[in-house]
Write a protein that holds these residues in place. Structure first.
Motif, PDB file in Angstrom:
ATOM      1  N   GLU A  33       6.118   1.268 -83.512  1.00  0.00           N
ATOM      2  CA  GLU A  33       6.994   0.107 -83.367  1.00  0.00           C
ATOM      3  C   GLU A  33       8.368   0.456 -83.950  1.00  0.00           C
ATOM      4  N   ARG A  34       8.333   1.149 -85.097  1.00  0.00           N
ATOM      5  CA  ARG A  34       9.593   1.509 -85.767  1.00  0.00           C
ATOM      6  C   ARG A  34      10.383   2.566 -85.004  1.00  0.00           C
ATOM      7  N   VAL A  35       9.665   3.510 -84.349  1.00  0.00           N
ATOM      8  CA  VAL A  35      10.408   4.597 -83.700  1.00  0.00           C
ATOM      9  C   VAL A  35      10.753   4.297 -82.243  1.00  0.00           C
ATOM     10  N   ALA A  74      -1.976   6.147 -73.704  1.00  0.00           N
ATOM     11  CA  ALA A  74      -1.018   6.377 -74.804  1.00  0.00           C
ATOM     12  C   ALA A  74       0.289   6.858 -74.180  1.00  0.00           C
ATOM     13  N   GLY A  75       0.656   6.210 -73.118  1.00  0.00           N
ATOM     14  CA  GLY A  75       1.753   6.669 -72.257  1.00  0.00           C
ATOM     15  C   GLY A  75       3.139   6.417 -72.799  1.00  0.00           C
ATOM     16  N   GLY A  76       3.241   5.684 -73.918  1.00  0.00           N
ATOM     17  CA  GLY A  76       4.539   5.486 -74.559  1.00  0.00           C
ATOM     18  C   GLY A  76       5.546   4.853 -73.619  1.00  0.00           C
ATOM     19  N   THR A  77       6.694   5.498 -73.474  1.00  0.00           N
ATOM     20  CA  THR A  77       7.751   4.934 -72.639  1.00  0.00           C
ATOM     21  C   THR A  77       7.660   5.413 -71.183  1.00  0.00           C
ATOM     22  N   GLY A  78       6.571   6.100 -70.827  1.00  0.00           N
ATOM     23  CA  GLY A  78       6.279   6.353 -69.420  1.00  0.00           C
ATOM     24  C   GLY A  78       6.761   7.670 -68.839  1.00  0.00           C
ATOM     25  N   ILE A 102      -1.097   1.206 -76.613  1.00  0.00           N
ATOM     26  CA  ILE A 102      -1.544   0.147 -77.528  1.00  0.00           C
ATOM     27  C   ILE A 102      -0.358  -0.661 -78.056  1.00  0.00           C
ATOM     28  N   ASN A 103       0.853  -0.088 -77.909  1.00  0.00           N
ATOM     29  CA  ASN A 103       1.996  -0.670 -78.609  1.00  0.00           C
ATOM     30  C   ASN A 103       2.967  -1.418 -77.691  1.00  0.00           C
ATOM     31  N   PRO A 104       3.079  -2.748 -77.862  1.00  0.00           N
ATOM     32  CA  PRO A 104       3.955  -3.527 -76.976  1.00  0.00           C
ATOM     33  C   PRO A 104       5.418  -3.068 -77.034  1.00  0.00           C
ATOM     34  N   ALA A 105       5.875  -2.564 -78.196  1.00  0.00           N
ATOM     35  CA  ALA A 105       7.282  -2.146 -78.304  1.00  0.00           C
ATOM     36  C   ALA A 105       7.553  -0.930 -77.413  1.00  0.00           C
ATOM     37  N   MET A 106       6.616   0.026 -77.388  1.00  0.00           N
ATOM     38  CA  MET A 106       6.779   1.209 -76.527  1.00  0.00           C
ATOM     39  C   MET A 106       6.729   0.774 -75.060  1.00  0.00           C
ATOM     40  N   ILE A 107       5.828  -0.134 -74.751  1.00  0.00           N
ATOM     41  CA  ILE A 107       5.688  -0.595 -73.362  1.00  0.00           C
ATOM     42  C   ILE A 107       6.965  -1.298 -72.903  1.00  0.00           C
TER      43      ILE A 107
END
Ligand code: SAM
Length: 250
Positions: A33-35, A74-78, A102-107
């Motif tokens: 979330e932080r990064v 775990a695709g992060g920003t795609g 898992i992380n809404p911020a990365m999505i």
């Protein structure tokens, strides 16, 4: 199917720290979330652009399926899903490409860049998808962040269709000739870059520590075989900095 190992408290690594399962999932979510806002730029900076080369080789190693279902976990920003999309387009191959994280911020960050992909917010250990429904399962730089790695591999196996391919790109152990230089870079330079650019030394310290505490290439291979993958093998890139593992559900 092998039984899941019983874990006790503080049985998980969060970098060099020992934590409980719940703490690990929470701390990893917090780190990403932080990064998230600096994620893509920091990847270029820290890897000196090499992550693009590794990801390109990774995607080029994947099979082409007409009307296939591709799942990037775990695709992060795609990045990976987008590269799969571009490659399939080149072959004029229609396909369904799903990115899960898992992380809404990365999505959220990824969705802004690649709104045409399908996005799913979910834990790699338990994905809300039908069994035997995926042709190609990918996970890049994600597995070491997952709390129950064996469970995630079992889930990958469950989701794949018979004949489907599992592919995992992850940091690994460098060749001994590079060890000293690599350690200096990982434990001195990377946390400093994190501090200067993303104003978060701790998050990037975690990154280096999590690479060090992750499974060896051979351990990961053994785990893949344990959950049922066949023809499992690996290759390494750039002096062992990363390893690409693959296997099939036959
Ligand atoms: N695959 C992307 C790439 O190569 O750029 C992102 C990799 S990033 C280092 C790791 C990602 O794993 C983060 O986006 C994080 O949110 C995600 N992640 C961590 N634990 C996860 C879990 N249990 N299930 C799904 N995603 C997870």
């Amino acid at each position: 199917m092998p039984k899941e190992k019983k874990f006790s408290t503080k049985d998980f690594d969060f970098g060099f720290e020992r934590v409980s399962a719940q703490e690990k999932t929470g701390k990893v979510t917090d780190v990403f979330e932080r990064v998230a806002s600096h994620y893509d730029m920091m990847n270029d900076l820290m890897s000196l652009g090499l992550h693009r080369l590794w990801k390109r080789k990774f995607v080029e190693s994947l099979p082409i399926h007409h009307n296939g279902v591709y799942l990037d976990v775990a695709g992060g920003t795609g990045d990976i899903a987008q590269a799969i999309f571009t490659r399939l387009n080149r072959f004029k191959c229609p396909a369904q490409i799903i990115v899960s994280d898992i992380n809404p911020a990365m999505i959220e960050k990824g969705k802004m860049r690649h709104p045409h992909l399908s996005w799913l917010c979910s834990n790699a250990e338990d994905l809300p998808l039908d069994g035997n429904s995926v042709d190609v399962y990918t996970i890049a730089f994600g597995l070491r962040n997952v709390t129950y790695r064996e469970k995630a591999l079992q889930e990958a196996y469950r989701l794949l269709k018979p004949g489907g391919k599992f592919s995992c790109l992850e940091f690994s152990q460098v060749n001994s000739s590079l060890e000293k230089l690599y350690d200096f870079y990982a434990f001195h330079i990377i946390p400093k870059m994190g501090e200067w650019v993303a104003h978060d030394r701790e998050a990037y310290q975690y990154l280096s520590e999590s690479i060090r505490t992750f499974l060896t290439k051979k351990e990961l291979l053994v785990l893949m075989k344990k959950v049922g993958f066949e023809k499992a093998s690996y290759e390494t890139y750039t002096g062992g900095i990363v390893a690409l593992h693959h296997g099939y559900k036959l």
